[in-house]
Design a protein around this motif. Structure first.
Motif, mmCIF file in Angstrom:
data_model
loop_
_atom_site.group_PDB
_atom_site.id
_atom_site.type_symbol
_atom_site.label_atom_id
_atom_site.label_comp_id
_atom_site.label_asym_id
_atom_site.label_seq_id
_atom_site.Cartn_x
_atom_site.Cartn_y
_atom_site.Cartn_z
ATOM 1 N N GLY A 1 74.151 23.758 48.696
ATOM 2 C CA GLY A 1 75.794 23.916 48.720
ATOM 3 C C GLY A 1 76.348 22.939 48.163
ATOM 4 O O GLY A 1 75.680 21.811 47.562
ATOM 5 N N VAL A 2 77.554 22.966 48.240
ATOM 6 C CA VAL A 2 78.374 21.741 47.775
ATOM 7 C C VAL A 2 78.945 20.678 48.699
ATOM 8 O O VAL A 2 79.337 19.786 48.473
ATOM 9 C CB VAL A 2 79.660 22.397 47.027
ATOM 10 C CG1 VAL A 2 79.150 23.077 46.134
ATOM 11 C CG2 VAL A 2 80.482 23.088 47.879
ATOM 12 N N SER A 3 78.995 21.167 50.130
ATOM 13 C CA SER A 3 79.639 20.107 51.066
ATOM 14 C C SER A 3 78.798 19.067 51.229
ATOM 15 O O SER A 3 79.238 18.061 51.861
ATOM 16 C CB SER A 3 79.670 20.807 52.327
ATOM 17 O OG SER A 3 80.256 22.306 52.291
ATOM 18 N N GLY A 4 77.402 18.965 50.916
ATOM 19 C CA GLY A 4 76.731 17.642 51.127
ATOM 20 C C GLY A 4 75.793 17.932 52.635
ATOM 21 O O GLY A 4 75.754 18.859 53.047
ATOM 22 N N LEU A 5 74.830 16.873 52.406
ATOM 23 C CA LEU A 5 73.846 16.828 53.311
ATOM 24 C C LEU A 5 73.953 15.608 54.119
ATOM 25 O O LEU A 5 74.595 14.332 53.912
ATOM 26 C CB LEU A 5 72.439 16.575 52.663
ATOM 27 C CG LEU A 5 72.323 17.620 51.822
ATOM 28 C CD1 LEU A 5 71.022 17.305 50.878
ATOM 29 C CD2 LEU A 5 71.760 18.958 52.416
ATOM 30 N N PRO A 6 73.656 15.693 55.335
ATOM 31 C CA PRO A 6 73.912 14.538 56.456
ATOM 32 C C PRO A 6 72.775 13.570 56.357
ATOM 33 O O PRO A 6 71.695 13.851 55.779
ATOM 34 C CB PRO A 6 73.720 15.280 57.836
ATOM 35 C CG PRO A 6 73.096 16.432 57.757
ATOM 36 C CD PRO A 6 72.956 16.935 56.115
ATOM 37 N N TYR A 7 73.030 12.165 56.468
ATOM 38 C CA TYR A 7 71.978 11.295 56.444
ATOM 39 C C TYR A 7 72.215 10.063 57.621
ATOM 40 O O TYR A 7 73.453 9.545 57.605
ATOM 41 C CB TYR A 7 71.988 10.503 55.215
ATOM 42 C CG TYR A 7 70.752 9.443 54.937
ATOM 43 C CD1 TYR A 7 69.606 10.441 54.395
ATOM 44 C CD2 TYR A 7 70.437 8.382 55.151
ATOM 45 C CE1 TYR A 7 68.261 9.869 54.343
ATOM 46 C CE2 TYR A 7 69.436 7.685 54.988
ATOM 47 C CZ TYR A 7 68.122 8.265 54.481
ATOM 48 O OH TYR A 7 67.145 7.683 54.310
ATOM 49 N N ALA B 1 72.239 6.791 49.765
ATOM 50 C CA ALA B 1 72.430 7.857 50.883
ATOM 51 C C ALA B 1 73.046 7.377 52.278
ATOM 52 O O ALA B 1 73.989 8.228 52.820
ATOM 53 C CB ALA B 1 71.156 8.421 51.188
ATOM 54 N N ALA C 1 78.551 9.894 50.288
ATOM 55 C CA ALA C 1 78.496 11.363 50.449
ATOM 56 C C ALA C 1 77.289 11.981 49.529
ATOM 57 O O ALA C 1 77.353 11.551 48.152
ATOM 58 C CB ALA C 1 79.763 12.109 49.869
ATOM 59 N N ILE C 2 76.518 12.635 50.018
ATOM 60 C CA ILE C 2 75.265 13.129 49.332
ATOM 61 C C ILE C 2 75.600 14.580 48.972
ATOM 62 O O ILE C 2 75.397 15.488 49.803
ATOM 63 C CB ILE C 2 74.005 12.925 50.094
ATOM 64 C CG1 ILE C 2 73.925 11.679 50.907
ATOM 65 C CG2 ILE C 2 72.698 13.423 49.456
ATOM 66 C CD1 ILE C 2 72.692 11.781 51.858
ATOM 67 N N THR C 3 76.229 14.668 47.846
ATOM 68 C CA THR C 3 76.435 16.052 47.044
ATOM 69 C C THR C 3 75.998 16.145 45.949
ATOM 70 O O THR C 3 75.859 15.167 45.144
ATOM 71 C CB THR C 3 78.001 16.181 47.255
ATOM 72 O OG1 THR C 3 78.480 15.217 46.253
ATOM 73 C CG2 THR C 3 78.743 15.920 48.574
ATOM 74 N N ASP D 1 82.302 25.745 49.689
ATOM 75 C CA ASP D 1 81.506 26.188 51.049
ATOM 76 C C ASP D 1 82.926 26.266 52.277
ATOM 77 O O ASP D 1 82.845 27.225 53.001
ATOM 78 C CB ASP D 1 80.743 25.125 51.512
ATOM 79 C CG ASP D 1 79.452 24.808 51.015
ATOM 80 O OD1 ASP D 1 79.082 25.811 50.194
ATOM 81 O OD2 ASP D 1 78.696 24.065 51.102
ATOM 82 N N ILE E 1 84.023 12.239 53.246
ATOM 83 C CA ILE E 1 82.637 11.919 53.700
ATOM 84 C C ILE E 1 82.492 10.365 53.472
ATOM 85 O O ILE E 1 82.093 9.507 53.985
ATOM 86 C CB ILE E 1 81.662 12.951 53.389
ATOM 87 C CG1 ILE E 1 81.816 14.240 53.702
ATOM 88 C CG2 ILE E 1 80.336 12.384 53.585
ATOM 89 C CD1 ILE E 1 80.948 15.033 53.410
ATOM 90 N N ASN E 2 82.928 9.991 51.905
ATOM 91 C CA ASN E 2 82.824 8.819 51.793
ATOM 92 C C ASN E 2 83.463 7.768 52.848
ATOM 93 O O ASN E 2 83.028 6.564 53.019
ATOM 94 C CB ASN E 2 83.268 8.558 50.473
ATOM 95 C CG ASN E 2 81.982 8.937 49.195
ATOM 96 O OD1 ASN E 2 80.872 8.671 49.268
ATOM 97 N ND2 ASN E 2 82.441 9.627 48.259
ATOM 98 N N SER F 1 78.192 18.924 57.135
ATOM 99 C CA SER F 1 77.706 18.203 56.195
ATOM 100 C C SER F 1 77.243 16.786 56.472
ATOM 101 O O SER F 1 76.515 16.257 56.024
ATOM 102 C CB SER F 1 78.326 18.329 54.648
ATOM 103 O OG SER F 1 79.376 17.824 54.828
#
Lengths: 290, 414
Positions: free
Chosen positions: A115-121, A209, A213-215, B53, B247-248, B277
């Motif tokens: 997807g495009v919203s990104g992944l949590p870390y 990470a 933002a991880i996208t 999304d 998010i950043n 996310s």
């Protein structure tokens, strides 16, 4: 005064990260003459892989810092053998276009899958909190990024200048004919060097990470800044990339503090000015302009 | 059927060639009160980029759900049988949105364009709607211009606007004691609108905005922006960033130590996909204004279950907004008995609506702002999360009359 010092320290922290991230780009150009447009995508893959490893196998940042570069090295070798090598003898523009296309493919594949919203870390507990250096505050993680990046840059520089392997690689790039005449198999070093550059991009991605933002798109804008870094430093120069990385970090930090809207534009103004004065970049070789 | 469609399309094309751009009526009609004998709902949004999304392909599915519900409800009595839902990717670019909207209205047979995230793109589509006298129901773009100075008879703003976001969050956070604000915003239309709306809401609530920092867009490194904002010791830093940039900001705010110094973070626009996310732990406790939440009551939840069966995921308020817009449009067509835009607009204007998305809704005639209840939400603590996507706790419901600006305040004149 304290504020200026604070911005300077933040600039250096950001700069160290730019230096590390640009290193692989500089090495690949220096040795292969390939303008690797996919560097941003490799950086993104590094971050995404770290996030996936944390999510599925519970591999923490520490493990990812070891495992991901190895995986990315292998991926880099495959890309070089499968694609890049066939265009090496042609005009550099061909590999530039190839890696540009590769970027689009990799970014879209990651979008399809994640997807495009990104992944949590989750950032590591050990590195949360701040350090107070005589009134200048830096997140502990950024201090870690700084020390880690500087260590890797020094290590790479030592390998390239002080070891036999490094000297062979440099001889192969700077004077390939002479190196061949001395019995060095020049072609042998192309693949591992490309893999090494890709591994460095992946390593920067892992470091990113916890605080970026991880996208799938995370490398797009970043790669443009890295190109500015490499051009300022002089295409292919390792020392140049490191020095320019710090310069860009500082310009960005002071830009953000005093001319916020222009924080990114200033980086490219710096690049334009340096090209005007020194067309080959700060540490570039004369031949690069010819 | 297919040949008819082709012939109609060819006729339309010839008409365009002969007459130039044509609006009302349109050529190629096959009798009845429907152009081409069918209704075309065109969803235009980001099918592959940063807002995919949040709305994207799943909004197309939401619109198809609305079509199915309309057919189910009216059965044989439905005034139109052939309803087509199309999807267009505008890549969030105003120039592409402009060309595609023109194409859809002129040659695609579109009776209505739905969604259109990104304010500048939505304004371009609104302009095309006005030119072609065809409907545009904006769901995902928040600029006040659509229902203000640049309003027009054929454009409606369905889900939210910057006033709603600012009034909910700005007023409440200020009222809770965070009186001094510093705002960081992306330097483009949406960010500027948001900052203006927030500043107004904050000063009305008795707070002050000590400073604002415009930032480049897109941008990855916010470290020094945050330091600079924190250096004036505000009670709260407001961020108007969206998507990946948000998010950043949140990640870098959390590591900056500003929170430990007693500085809060307020978020201008947040979608549930952002929380998903980044992970609920990084956002826990953050207050924001939501136009709708999938788990806010049984009715929403039932619809969200259907949505999950269709898409495999939970809906954002933009998905529900698209469903609502499509459904109410179809109801208006049913009442009007035609796809004639002027007649449909007449049915929509002033209508009071209650559906899964619009609670105490009213399609305001004066400025075409669709007003409805909004919600002040708080991100749950990780320990309170009971299932996937269970991220929000609704703190208060903001009644429609308070959630949106009064009609008299609008600069709109049609």
């Amino acid at each position: 005064m304290n504020a200026v010092l604070q911005y300077a320290v933040q600039g250096l922290a950001a700069g160290s990260f730019y230096a590390l991230a640009a290193l692989g780009l500089a090495i690949i150009f220096g040795v292969l003459g390939v303008v690797n447009f996919a560097h941003g995508a490799f950086y993104m893959l590094g971050a995404v892989t770290a996030a996936v490893l944390l999510d599925t196998l519970d591999l923490t940042l520490w493990w990812s810092l070891l495992v991901v570069p190895v995986l990315m090295f292998a991926f880099g070798v495959v890309v070089e053998r499968l694609l890049v090598q066939w265009l090496l003898r042609l005009d550099p523009l061909y590999n530039f276009l190839l890696t540009f296309g590769l970027t689009l493919v990799l970014v879209e594949l990651v979008k399809q899958k994640y997807g495009v919203s990104g992944l949590p870390y989750k950032p590591p507990k050990l590195l949360s909190g701040r350090v107070d250096l005589a009134g200048v505050v830096l997140p502990r993680y950024q201090l870690f990024v700084f020390l880690f990046s500087v260590a890797i840059c020094v290590l790479v520089w030592l390998v390239m200048t002080r070891t036999r392997v490094g000297m062979i690689v440099r001889a192969s790039t700077e004077k390939p004919d002479l190196a061949r005449a001395l019995g060095i198999n020049v072609g042998r070093w192309v693949t591992p060097v490309f893999g090494f550059g890709v591994a460095l991009a992946g390593l920067a991605g892992v470091l990113a990470a916890p605080f970026r933002a991880i996208t799938a798109d995370m490398g797009n804008n970043f790669a443009i800044i890295l190109f500015a870094v490499v051009v300022i430093g002089g295409l292919g120069s390792i020392v140049g990339a490191v020095v320019a990385g710090f310069m860009v970090g500082l310009v960005e930090a002071f830009g953000q503090a005093y001319a916020p809207t222009y924080a990114q534009i200033l980086i490219f103004v710096l690049m334009a000015l340096i090209i005007l004065v020194r067309p080959a970049g700060l540490f570039g070789r004369k031949e690069a302009t010819a | 059927m297919k040949t008819k469609r082709i012939r109609a399309g060819a006729a339309a094309m010839t008409g365009v060639l002969l007459l130039g751009a044509c609006g009302e009526g349109g050529p190629g009609g096959s009798g009845g009160d429907f152009t081409d004998g069918k209704l075309v709902l065109a969803v235009m949004n980001d099918q592959s980029g940063v807002y995919k999304d949040a709305s994207g392909p799943n909004s197309v599915k939401a619109v198809k759900m609305a079509v199915a519900d309309y057919k189910k409800k009216h059965g044989d009595k439905a005034v139109v049988d052939d309803i087509e839902v199309t999807s267009t990717d505008h890549q969030n670019k105003p120039d592409i949105a402009n060309t595609k909207a023109q194409e859809l209205y002129e040659r695609g047979g579109a009776d209505v364009i739905l969604d259109v995230p990104t304010s500048s793109a939505a304004l371009a589509v609104a302009n095309q709607a006005k030119t072609h006298k065809k409907l545009f129901l904006d769901v995902s773009a928040a600029t006040m211009e659509l229902t203000g100075a640049q309003c027009n008879k054929y454009t409606f703003q369905w889900a939210y606007n910057t006033y709603m976001l600012a009034n909910g969050t700005g007023t409440t956070v200020t009222g809770n004691g965070d009186k001094n604000w510093h705002i960081i915003y992306p330097d483009y239309q949406f960010g500027q609108d948001m900052t203006k709306s927030f500043t107004e809401a904050i000063s009305k609530a008795g707070g002050t905005v000590q400073g604002t920092i415009p930032t480049p867009f897109p941008n990855d490194n916010f470290a020094t922006f945050l330091t600079k904002a924190g250096s004036t010791n505000p009670d709260v830093i407001g961020t108007m960033q969206a998507g990946g940039d948000l998010i950043n900001v949140v990640k870098q705010f959390n590591e900056s130590g500003l929170k430990e110094r007693g500085i809060d973070l307020a978020v201008g626009l947040m979608l549930i996909t952002d929380i998903h996310s980044l992970g609920v732990d990084q956002f826990a406790g953050t207050m924001f204004t939501d136009a709708w939440y999938w788990n806010m009551d049984d009715e929403s939840r039932a619809w969200a279950d259907r949505f999950r069966d269709e898409t495999g995921t939970r809906p954002t308020f933009e998905h529900a907004g698209n469903y609502s817009a499509a459904l109410q449009y179809l109801e208006a067509v049913q009442e009007a008995g035609t796809d004639d835009a002027d007649k449909v607009v007449a049915k929509l204007e002033g209508k009071k609506v209650n559906d899964v998305f619009l609670r105490n809704g009213e399609i305001r005639a004066k400025d075409h702002s669709v007003v409805h209840d909004a919600y002040l939400a708080r991100v749950k603590k990780p320990s309170d999360v009971k299932e996937d996507w269970d991220y929000e706790e609704i703190v208060t419901t903001i009644p429609a009359a308070k959630a949106f600006p009064p009609a008299e305040a609008s600069a709109c004149s049609m």
